[in-house]
Design an enzyme around this catalytic site. Structure first.
Site, mmCIF file in Angstrom:
data_model
loop_
_atom_site.group_PDB
_atom_site.id
_atom_site.type_symbol
_atom_site.label_atom_id
_atom_site.label_comp_id
_atom_site.label_asym_id
_atom_site.label_seq_id
_atom_site.Cartn_x
_atom_site.Cartn_y
_atom_site.Cartn_z
ATOM 1 N N SER A 86 0.810 -1.224 0.000
ATOM 2 C CA SER A 86 0.000 0.000 0.000
ATOM 3 C C SER A 86 0.837 1.266 0.000
ATOM 4 O O SER A 86 1.902 1.343 0.632
ATOM 5 C CB SER A 86 -0.865 -0.008 1.259
ATOM 6 O OG SER A 86 -1.448 1.256 1.477
ATOM 7 N N GLU A 141 0.123 3.624 1.681
ATOM 8 C CA GLU A 141 0.112 4.055 3.086
ATOM 9 C C GLU A 141 1.491 3.832 3.723
ATOM 10 O O GLU A 141 1.834 4.452 4.715
ATOM 11 C CB GLU A 141 -0.984 3.265 3.816
ATOM 12 C CG GLU A 141 -1.422 3.806 5.147
ATOM 13 C CD GLU A 141 -2.168 5.128 5.088
ATOM 14 O OE1 GLU A 141 -2.275 5.771 6.128
ATOM 15 O OE2 GLU A 141 -2.624 5.528 3.991
ATOM 16 N N TYR A 171 -1.696 0.329 10.684
ATOM 17 C CA TYR A 171 -1.948 -0.322 9.391
ATOM 18 C C TYR A 171 -0.741 -0.147 8.468
ATOM 19 O O TYR A 171 -0.253 -1.110 7.861
ATOM 20 C CB TYR A 171 -3.206 0.280 8.740
ATOM 21 C CG TYR A 171 -3.390 -0.133 7.293
ATOM 22 C CD1 TYR A 171 -3.961 -1.355 6.960
ATOM 23 C CD2 TYR A 171 -2.982 0.709 6.241
ATOM 24 C CE1 TYR A 171 -4.124 -1.740 5.630
ATOM 25 C CE2 TYR A 171 -3.141 0.342 4.917
ATOM 26 C CZ TYR A 171 -3.710 -0.878 4.612
ATOM 27 O OH TYR A 171 -3.861 -1.256 3.289
HETATM 28 P P1 NAP Z 1 -11.459 -4.660 1.818
HETATM 29 O O1 NAP Z 1 -12.615 -4.320 0.935
HETATM 30 O O2 NAP Z 1 -11.430 -4.138 3.200
HETATM 31 O O3 NAP Z 1 -11.384 -6.273 1.885
HETATM 32 C C1 NAP Z 1 -10.592 -6.918 2.836
HETATM 33 C C2 NAP Z 1 -10.814 -8.416 2.719
HETATM 34 O O4 NAP Z 1 -9.990 -9.093 3.687
HETATM 35 C C3 NAP Z 1 -12.254 -8.881 2.976
HETATM 36 O O5 NAP Z 1 -12.587 -9.892 2.060
HETATM 37 C C4 NAP Z 1 -12.171 -9.459 4.395
HETATM 38 O O6 NAP Z 1 -13.140 -10.455 4.655
HETATM 39 C C5 NAP Z 1 -10.788 -10.079 4.338
HETATM 40 N N1 NAP Z 1 -10.218 -10.403 5.649
HETATM 41 C C6 NAP Z 1 -10.041 -9.577 6.699
HETATM 42 N N2 NAP Z 1 -9.475 -10.239 7.722
HETATM 43 C C7 NAP Z 1 -9.267 -11.515 7.312
HETATM 44 C C8 NAP Z 1 -8.725 -12.663 7.902
HETATM 45 N N3 NAP Z 1 -8.267 -12.671 9.166
HETATM 46 N N4 NAP Z 1 -8.653 -13.804 7.172
HETATM 47 C C9 NAP Z 1 -9.133 -13.833 5.913
HETATM 48 N N5 NAP Z 1 -9.688 -12.781 5.295
HETATM 49 C C10 NAP Z 1 -9.749 -11.625 5.991
HETATM 50 O O7 NAP Z 1 -10.085 -4.256 1.139
HETATM 51 P P2 NAP Z 1 -9.779 -3.842 -0.398
HETATM 52 O O8 NAP Z 1 -10.005 -2.395 -0.562
HETATM 53 O O9 NAP Z 1 -10.431 -4.805 -1.309
HETATM 54 O O10 NAP Z 1 -8.187 -4.049 -0.427
HETATM 55 C C11 NAP Z 1 -7.615 -5.310 -0.750
HETATM 56 C C12 NAP Z 1 -6.191 -5.357 -0.222
HETATM 57 O O11 NAP Z 1 -5.429 -4.316 -0.815
HETATM 58 C C13 NAP Z 1 -6.052 -5.157 1.296
HETATM 59 O O12 NAP Z 1 -4.961 -5.936 1.731
HETATM 60 C C14 NAP Z 1 -5.724 -3.679 1.428
HETATM 61 O O13 NAP Z 1 -5.037 -3.449 2.634
HETATM 62 C C15 NAP Z 1 -4.864 -3.485 0.200
HETATM 63 N N6 NAP Z 1 -4.833 -2.137 -0.373
HETATM 64 C C16 NAP Z 1 -6.007 -1.516 -0.686
HETATM 65 C C17 NAP Z 1 -5.975 -0.275 -1.288
HETATM 66 C C18 NAP Z 1 -7.237 0.447 -1.679
HETATM 67 O O14 NAP Z 1 -7.167 1.656 -1.933
HETATM 68 N N7 NAP Z 1 -8.376 -0.245 -1.775
HETATM 69 C C19 NAP Z 1 -4.735 0.333 -1.579
HETATM 70 C C20 NAP Z 1 -3.554 -0.348 -1.263
HETATM 71 C C21 NAP Z 1 -3.610 -1.600 -0.670
HETATM 72 P P3 NAP Z 1 -14.609 -10.101 5.269
HETATM 73 O O15 NAP Z 1 -15.479 -9.789 4.089
HETATM 74 O O16 NAP Z 1 -14.961 -11.365 5.965
HETATM 75 O O17 NAP Z 1 -14.437 -8.923 6.174
HETATM 76 O O1 G4F Z 2 -10.616 6.736 2.577
HETATM 77 P P1 G4F Z 2 -9.628 6.650 3.679
HETATM 78 O O2 G4F Z 2 -10.089 6.048 4.949
HETATM 79 O O3 G4F Z 2 -8.376 5.901 3.077
HETATM 80 P P2 G4F Z 2 -6.834 5.811 3.510
HETATM 81 O O4 G4F Z 2 -6.641 6.101 4.941
HETATM 82 O O5 G4F Z 2 -6.050 6.627 2.532
HETATM 83 O O6 G4F Z 2 -6.533 4.254 3.290
HETATM 84 C C1 G4F Z 2 -6.967 3.582 2.102
HETATM 85 O O7 G4F Z 2 -5.960 3.688 1.123
HETATM 86 C C2 G4F Z 2 -4.728 3.023 1.437
HETATM 87 C C3 G4F Z 2 -3.785 3.269 0.267
HETATM 88 O O8 G4F Z 2 -3.058 4.451 0.489
HETATM 89 C C4 G4F Z 2 -5.022 1.558 1.641
HETATM 90 F F1 G4F Z 2 -3.863 0.867 1.866
HETATM 91 C C5 G4F Z 2 -5.979 1.388 2.798
HETATM 92 O O9 G4F Z 2 -6.305 -0.012 2.949
HETATM 93 C C6 G4F Z 2 -7.276 2.140 2.473
HETATM 94 O O10 G4F Z 2 -7.885 1.495 1.377
HETATM 95 O O11 G4F Z 2 -9.078 8.120 4.039
HETATM 96 C C7 G4F Z 2 -8.527 8.953 3.042
HETATM 97 C C8 G4F Z 2 -8.260 10.340 3.646
HETATM 98 C C9 G4F Z 2 -7.521 10.296 4.978
HETATM 99 O O12 G4F Z 2 -6.523 11.287 4.960
HETATM 100 C C10 G4F Z 2 -8.562 10.654 6.002
HETATM 101 O O13 G4F Z 2 -8.060 11.331 7.152
HETATM 102 O O14 G4F Z 2 -9.530 10.949 3.910
HETATM 103 C C11 G4F Z 2 -9.449 11.568 5.175
HETATM 104 N N1 G4F Z 2 -10.811 11.702 5.718
HETATM 105 C C12 G4F Z 2 -11.409 12.890 5.996
HETATM 106 N N2 G4F Z 2 -12.619 12.658 6.516
HETATM 107 C C13 G4F Z 2 -11.629 10.713 6.046
HETATM 108 C C14 G4F Z 2 -12.787 11.311 6.561
HETATM 109 N N3 G4F Z 2 -11.501 9.366 5.949
HETATM 110 C C15 G4F Z 2 -12.543 8.596 6.347
HETATM 111 N N4 G4F Z 2 -12.436 7.255 6.213
HETATM 112 N N5 G4F Z 2 -13.683 9.142 6.880
HETATM 113 C C16 G4F Z 2 -13.847 10.500 7.017
HETATM 114 O O15 G4F Z 2 -14.888 10.979 7.497
#
Ligand code: NAP
Ligand code: G4F
Length: 326
Positions: A124, A126, A148
């Site tokens: 990520s 992050e 995280y």
């Molecule tokens: P998400 O919607 O939160 O999905 C997370 C998945 O992990 C869900 O299927 C959840 O299952 C499963 N999970 C959680 N704990 C588990 C455990 N102990 N054993 C097995 N499965 C488990 O996340 P996403 O946005 O699709 O992201 C996918 C991956 O990419 C994650 O690793 C995230 O950290 C990473 N990532 C995401 C972003 C982004 O912007 N979306 C960016 C960079 C990296 P349940 O449905 O049962 O909760």
């Molecule tokens: O949407 P966010 O919660 O995503 P964040 O923290 O960037 O993390 C996501 O992206 C990562 C990749 O860089 C992934 F690895 C991670 O798993 C996840 O998918 O927040 C985005 C920004 C933050 O700066 C937060 O402080 O939005 C700001 N924010 C402002 N108001 C808020 C809010 N975030 C959330 N969730 N809720 C608010 O009300």
């Protein structure tokens, strides 16, 4: 020969898009799901007759070994994680156990069962946290700002370590934020698109948000799963940044989302301290030129298209024009 892929986290946003992509590419898809008292298959309901769902948990090493032995996948995509940054401050140990040590459990299961399995780790942006350079690339040092982010740094380095120690085909995709109509409701983009639809339909009056100045490099999840697959089709394993190269603030996201349905965001958004984080990531913007050159990957959906797609989907969902975000 049909290839078989195992996806952990198949019930999540990315898992659903990756499953669709791999099925279209002719793969047999096995999705690992954890036991829960309710069904969490909303995002993959439309794929149920085309995929196999099997039980396992990143917290349980034996379940991972058993799955690899039974289903003999060619590729493993490790998307499962405790992925919400805000929750990681309240549950830091759980986040470390799943999001960091979970990666070791699955890598070690691969080493034990079949080291020829190709492995993708969902790293990520992050990890860059308090960024030390702009834009961020594969060579930018990490400075995580949340439990995280720290857990993801561990997951990244253990992936590199298993590649170098045991010659595994293990890749780490450093993906910047990617969103979609299937994004969880707690993440800021979907929180905004959902609130815009509710306000427009007269079902809500305001939207409470935290830091409006935070800037993110937001892309479309459907584009990003293509990059995951491409990494595992190369001649040798490597790590890649995947991003759009553009950054926008939460405030700009609000402007475009509310503006799309003819509303002025400033009349509805209320800043609420409850949504601020103990430590913030102020600015993320990626340099994905390595992915472009070596993977021939680039995003197809731009910022404005992403925001309007999400608002339109929530308008459809909430007006009953769609049963689910499929
Ligand atoms: P998400 O919607 O939160 O999905 C997370 C998945 O992990 C869900 O299927 C959840 O299952 C499963 N999970 C959680 N704990 C588990 C455990 N102990 N054993 C097995 N499965 C488990 O996340 P996403 O946005 O699709 O992201 C996918 C991956 O990419 C994650 O690793 C995230 O950290 C990473 N990532 C995401 C972003 C982004 O912007 N979306 C960016 C960079 C990296 P349940 O449905 O049962 O909760
Ligand atoms: O949407 P966010 O919660 O995503 P964040 O923290 O960037 O993390 C996501 O992206 C990562 C990749 O860089 C992934 F690895 C991670 O798993 C996840 O998918 O927040 C985005 C920004 C933050 O700066 C937060 O402080 O939005 C700001 N924010 C402002 N108001 C808020 C809010 N975030 C959330 N969730 N809720 C608010 O009300």
């Amino acid at each position: 020969m049909t290839k078989r892929a195992l996806i952990t986290g198949i019930t999540g946003q990315d898992g659903s898009y990756l499953a669709e992509f791999l099925l279209d590419a002719g793969y047999e898809v096995i999705g690992m799901v954890r036991r829960s008292s309710t069904v969490t298959f909303e995002r993959i309901a439309h794929l149920q007759d085309r995929i196999a769902t099997v039980h396992g948990d990143l917290l349980d090493q034996a379940s991972l070994i058993e799955l690899l032995r039974t289903y003999e996948p060619d590729e493993v995509y490790n998307l499962a994680a405790q992925s919400f940054v805000q929750t990681s401050f309240g549950q830091p140990v759980l986040t470390g156990d799943v999001t960091a040590l979970g990666v070791t459990r699955i890598l070690d299961a691969i080493r034990i069962v079949n080291p020829a399995i190709r492995f993708y780790q969902a790293s990520s942006s992050e990890m860059f946290g308090k960024v030390v350079e702009v834009p961020q690339s594969e060579t930018t040092p990490f400075y995580p700002r949340s439990p995280y982010g720290v857990a993801k740094v561990y997951g990244h380095w253990i992936t590199v370590n298993y590649r170098e120690s045991y010659d595994l085909f293990a890749c780490s995709g450093i993906l910047f934020n990617h969103e979609s109509p299937r994004r969880g409701l707690e993440f800021v983009t979907r929180k905004i698109s959902n609130a815009v639809a509710k306000i427009k339909l007269g079902r809500a009056e305001e939207l409470r948000l935290g830091n409006l100045d935070a800037k993110r490099d937001w892309g479309f999840a459907g584009d990003y799963v293509r990059a995951m697959w491409k990494m595992l089709q190369q001649d040798s394993p490597d790590d890649y940044v995947v991003s759009t190269g553009e950054t926008h603030s939460v405030r700009e996201f609000c402007e475009v989302a509310f503006g799309h349905v003819g509303l002025d965001w400033e009349q509805y958004v209320v800043v609420d301290e409850a949504f601020f984080r103990p430590a913030e990531v102020d600015l993320l913007v990626g340099d994905s030129s390595k992915a472009l050159t070596e993977l021939d990957w680039s995003p197809e959906v731009d910022f404005e298209q992403l925001v309007t797609m999400m608002v339109d989907a929530d308008m459809d969902l909430l007006s009953g024009r769609l049963d689910a975000i499929g």
